[in-house]
Design a protein around this motif. Sequence first.
Motif, PDB file in Angstrom:
ATOM      1  N   ASP A   1       0.857  -1.183   0.000  1.00 11.50           N
ATOM      2  CA  ASP A   1       0.000   0.000   0.000  1.00 11.50           C
ATOM      3  C   ASP A   1       0.895   1.235   0.000  1.00 11.50           C
ATOM      4  OD1 ASP A   1      -1.911   1.912   0.223  1.00 11.50           O
ATOM      5  OD2 ASP A   1      -2.751   1.214   2.131  1.00 11.50           O
ATOM      6  N   LEU A   2       1.157   1.766  -1.180  1.00 16.27           N
ATOM      7  CA  LEU A   2       2.093   2.881  -1.307  1.00 16.27           C
ATOM      8  C   LEU A   2       1.483   4.220  -0.937  1.00 16.27           C
ATOM      9  CD1 LEU A   2       3.809   1.863  -4.677  1.00 16.27           C
ATOM     10  CD2 LEU A   2       4.516   1.346  -2.344  1.00 16.27           C
ATOM     11  N   ASP A   3       0.162   4.273  -0.715  1.00 15.17           N
ATOM     12  CA  ASP A   3      -0.486   5.529  -0.355  1.00 15.17           C
ATOM     13  C   ASP A   3      -0.582   5.742   1.149  1.00 15.17           C
ATOM     14  OD1 ASP A   3      -0.860   6.197  -2.992  1.00 15.17           O
ATOM     15  OD2 ASP A   3      -2.855   5.293  -3.132  1.00 15.17           O
ATOM     16  N   VAL A   4      -0.167   4.769   1.935  1.00 13.41           N
ATOM     17  CA  VAL A   4      -0.320   4.875   3.379  1.00 13.41           C
ATOM     18  C   VAL A   4       0.651   5.912   3.927  1.00 13.41           C
ATOM     19  CG1 VAL A   4       1.324   3.015   3.864  1.00 13.41           C
ATOM     20  CG2 VAL A   4      -0.436   3.574   5.538  1.00 13.41           C
TER      21      VAL A   4
ATOM     22  N   THR B   1       8.523  10.475   4.846  1.00 13.81           N
ATOM     23  CA  THR B   1       9.563  10.808   3.875  1.00 13.81           C
ATOM     24  C   THR B   1      10.038   9.556   3.153  1.00 13.81           C
ATOM     25  OG1 THR B   1      10.270  12.651   5.284  1.00 13.81           O
ATOM     26  CG2 THR B   1      11.812  11.894   3.603  1.00 13.81           C
ATOM     27  N   MET B   2      10.211   8.466   3.897  1.00 13.87           N
ATOM     28  CA  MET B   2      10.643   7.211   3.293  1.00 13.87           C
ATOM     29  C   MET B   2       9.613   6.696   2.295  1.00 13.87           C
ATOM     30  SD  MET B   2      11.230   3.515   5.131  1.00 13.87           S
ATOM     31  CE  MET B   2       9.459   3.467   5.443  1.00 13.87           C
TER      32      MET B   2
ATOM     33  N   VAL C   1       7.974   5.637  -3.364  1.00 10.66           N
ATOM     34  CA  VAL C   1       7.097   5.852  -4.527  1.00 10.66           C
ATOM     35  C   VAL C   1       7.869   6.520  -5.656  1.00 10.66           C
ATOM     36  CG1 VAL C   1       5.055   7.084  -5.330  1.00 10.66           C
ATOM     37  CG2 VAL C   1       5.011   5.940  -3.115  1.00 10.66           C
ATOM     38  N   GLU C   2       8.703   7.491  -5.289  1.00 15.51           N
ATOM     39  CA  GLU C   2       9.487   8.195  -6.310  1.00 15.51           C
ATOM     40  C   GLU C   2      10.469   7.255  -6.997  1.00 15.51           C
ATOM     41  OE1 GLU C   2      12.663  11.934  -6.568  1.00 15.51           O
ATOM     42  OE2 GLU C   2      11.583  11.496  -4.712  1.00 15.51           O
ATOM     43  N   LEU C   3      11.161   6.421  -6.210  1.00 15.79           N
ATOM     44  CA  LEU C   3      12.133   5.500  -6.797  1.00 15.79           C
ATOM     45  C   LEU C   3      11.459   4.446  -7.670  1.00 15.79           C
ATOM     46  CD1 LEU C   3      14.558   4.947  -3.780  1.00 15.79           C
ATOM     47  CD2 LEU C   3      14.955   6.313  -5.827  1.00 15.79           C
ATOM     48  N   LEU C   4      10.296   3.963  -7.229  1.00 14.98           N
ATOM     49  CA  LEU C   4       9.573   2.990  -8.053  1.00 14.98           C
ATOM     50  C   LEU C   4       9.131   3.600  -9.373  1.00 14.98           C
ATOM     51  CD1 LEU C   4       7.409   1.097  -5.402  1.00 14.98           C
ATOM     52  CD2 LEU C   4       9.372   0.230  -6.666  1.00 14.98           C
TER      53      LEU C   4
ATOM     54  N   THR D   1       2.040   1.773 -16.234  1.00  8.60           N
ATOM     55  CA  THR D   1       0.757   1.740 -15.529  1.00  8.60           C
ATOM     56  C   THR D   1       0.950   2.321 -14.140  1.00  8.60           C
ATOM     57  OG1 THR D   1       0.082  -0.235 -16.736  1.00  8.60           O
ATOM     58  CG2 THR D   1      -1.092   0.266 -14.685  1.00  8.60           C
ATOM     59  N   PRO D   2       0.064   3.243 -13.681  1.00  6.37           N
ATOM     60  CA  PRO D   2       0.218   3.829 -12.338  1.00  6.37           C
ATOM     61  C   PRO D   2       0.281   2.753 -11.276  1.00  6.37           C
ATOM     62  CG  PRO D   2      -1.432   5.031 -13.589  1.00  6.37           C
ATOM     63  CD  PRO D   2      -1.075   3.811 -14.404  1.00  6.37           C
TER      64      PRO D   2
END
Length: 434
Positions: free
Chosen positions: A187-190, A209-210, A215-218, A275-276
Amino acid sequence: MRRALAGIALSATLMVALSFLIPLALLVREQARDRVTTAAEQRAAALSPVLALTTRPADVQQAVSGLGSDDRLAVRLPDGGLVGTLHAPPEALQRAVAHRETLALDTAQGWVYLQPVVLAKDRVAVVEAYVPGADLTRGVWASWGVMSLLALGLVGGSVLVADRLGARVVRSSRSLSSASLALGSGDLDVRVEPDGPPELKEAGVAFNTMADRVVELLAIEREMVADLSHRLRTPLTALYLEADLMGSSPGARRVTEAVAQLESELDSIITAARTPLAAGPATGAVPARPCDVTEVVAIRLDFWSVLATQQDRPCERSFTPRPTPVRFPEDDLAAVVDALIGNVFRHTPQGTAFAVRVERTDRHVLLTVDDAGPGVADPDAALTRGVSVGGSTGLGLDIVARAARAADGEMQITRAPMGGARVQVAFGLAGADR
């Protein structure tokens, strides 16, 4: 943690309270005793001037009554007469008379003070001041009760404050723990709302921040994969042109078909990479629609059999007649088969025989690829991502192993009966009880 903090606060406050309460209680008792004994001594001393003037019983009785202590004061006159009631033991009274010694002693009824008074002609009178036992502790129990209530209030208040603080810390810790588990599950939105002590607030800010950085690195990684895949279109176009120059020969058709399949795979990779990212956990997700292992393996083996014929490679196949449905994407299963057979062509010399077998058990479908090559000297190293035992990229077997785990199975590398390597992949059978 909440219970531990409350227990620590209870223990610490209780020790502090007892360290003050016990000495204070003893001091209160001593002060109460000193107060009444001092008053008794003063009353006894007040009779000394009277005895110096007269020893008539009537006059002494009047002086005792004037002090308001008929039952607390008694006088032994020099001639042995008594005024009032004595409470001291006879031996103590004789000692005071004989030695002219001031005595203070505890008896079963209370406290007795004997004060000798030396008169003219070496006569001795003794004044006794008596304090009942109840007066020695008057007000002590009430004082102890008040101090105990104050100590209990202090202990209870400290435990309540510690419990509230512990509840705040536990709430923040649980929120951070739940968010970490959710992020680990995909769950990347948590995110968390920083709360609690400063240290936990800093931990919450660091977690957010992590998560943002992940998310940015992915996203960067997915764009890089898409860009690299797109760069392969140029050599594919060149292959198309070469196939056109080759005319309509069977070799040209096979090259055209292979290039078309490779281009389709690249399109799938680019589409998936751009794909998002899903908000929920998607790692290891398996589609509900099953595919048949035997059918997919047969199709891919027909493709590789053409190259096997050209390289004089004997190929054996053995497929179970029973259905072999697995809940795994058909394209991914085809990639697994291609990786296994491709390794045989890549790491064994031309003319090396190989065999492909599909079997079914009660819970799994087994895909086995054997070869007569040199085998794999270190199976554990072969399963390490990025580490190759044959000079390749080292990703093929890792892809197969991850696919097996995603399909509730496993992969094993052993020695084949043909003399070379045996790679066996187990896929969870669709519909089997887990």
